[in-house]
Design a protein around this motif. Sequence first.
Motif, mmCIF file in Angstrom:
data_model
loop_
_atom_site.group_PDB
_atom_site.id
_atom_site.type_symbol
_atom_site.label_atom_id
_atom_site.label_comp_id
_atom_site.label_asym_id
_atom_site.label_seq_id
_atom_site.Cartn_x
_atom_site.Cartn_y
_atom_site.Cartn_z
ATOM 1 N N THR A 126 24.816 38.991 59.057
ATOM 2 C CA THR A 126 25.950 39.924 59.040
ATOM 3 C C THR A 126 27.275 39.165 59.005
ATOM 4 O OG1 THR A 126 24.671 41.526 60.311
ATOM 5 C CG2 THR A 126 27.042 41.823 60.286
ATOM 6 N N ALA A 127 27.354 38.085 59.788
ATOM 7 C CA ALA A 127 28.586 37.279 59.813
ATOM 8 C C ALA A 127 28.904 36.755 58.417
ATOM 9 C CB ALA A 127 28.427 36.116 60.798
ATOM 10 N N GLY A 128 27.875 36.300 57.701
ATOM 11 C CA GLY A 128 28.085 35.760 56.361
ATOM 12 C C GLY A 128 28.557 36.813 55.382
ATOM 13 N N VAL A 129 27.884 37.952 55.394
ATOM 14 C CA VAL A 129 28.246 39.016 54.452
ATOM 15 C C VAL A 129 29.638 39.569 54.782
ATOM 16 C CG1 VAL A 129 27.579 41.283 53.581
ATOM 17 C CG2 VAL A 129 25.835 39.571 54.023
ATOM 18 N N LEU A 130 29.921 39.687 56.077
ATOM 19 C CA LEU A 130 31.242 40.177 56.504
ATOM 20 C C LEU A 130 32.345 39.228 56.036
ATOM 21 C CD1 LEU A 130 32.454 42.499 58.238
ATOM 22 C CD2 LEU A 130 32.450 40.910 60.146
ATOM 23 N N ASN A 131 32.091 37.930 56.139
ATOM 24 C CA ASN A 131 33.105 36.958 55.712
ATOM 25 C C ASN A 131 33.304 36.992 54.203
ATOM 26 O OD1 ASN A 131 34.981 34.864 56.236
ATOM 27 N ND2 ASN A 131 33.512 33.402 55.407
#
Lengths: 147, 64
Positions: A126-131
């Motif tokens: 999620t952190a990756g996609v959010l960034n």
Amino acid sequence: MDEPLQNLANDGAQFTPSTKEERFPRESRAVAIGIAGWLIPGLGHALQRMWGRAVVVFLAVGLLIFAGASMKGNVFTHQGNDAFDTLGYIADLGTGSFYLFARAIETGGADVSHADGDYGTRLLATAGVLNLLAALHAYEAARGHKA
Amino acid sequence: MTAIPPLELTHFQAFLLFAVVISVTFGFLGRRRPKDRVKYILWSLFLFLLVGIGVGWAMFPFSR
């Protein structure tokens, strides 16, 4: 060349590109901002003086990475066994430099045999996609689209 | 670097962490005015919780 531009500027009705913009076209600047936002979460917005968004993106991605790694989530590497591992690797890479941070703090390795580890894996992705979404937002804002 | 202490959350706590972080980030990215941001964050958080808990309950009959 300078004189007509100056005249237009004096009219006040026409857009006059600044010297800075002539040297560094808007599209190239937008791409650079997008890449900066991917490499360091929030930097793309910070470069455009969107301080609130920059801080929120930085803290959100950092918190998700820290929580995901603390829960022993799987930080995928390029040596995946199947398509899902590859997708997970791409999602994790979305955090930019924070991917290295996740690898560095999760020295004990992943443990996805428990629900915590599985949730951790999801939080890291999620952190990756959010960034990536935030970097795309910064890119669009730099291109002059409403943001 | 020394290993960080493990974080142990319940299912609901992990879900709540996810929902709060995503709602706040979407609120800041998607809206400009502070009032609009607060409304967006609260509405998004409410929908996350509603859908998450709803899907959880919907799966209950098939859980065993």
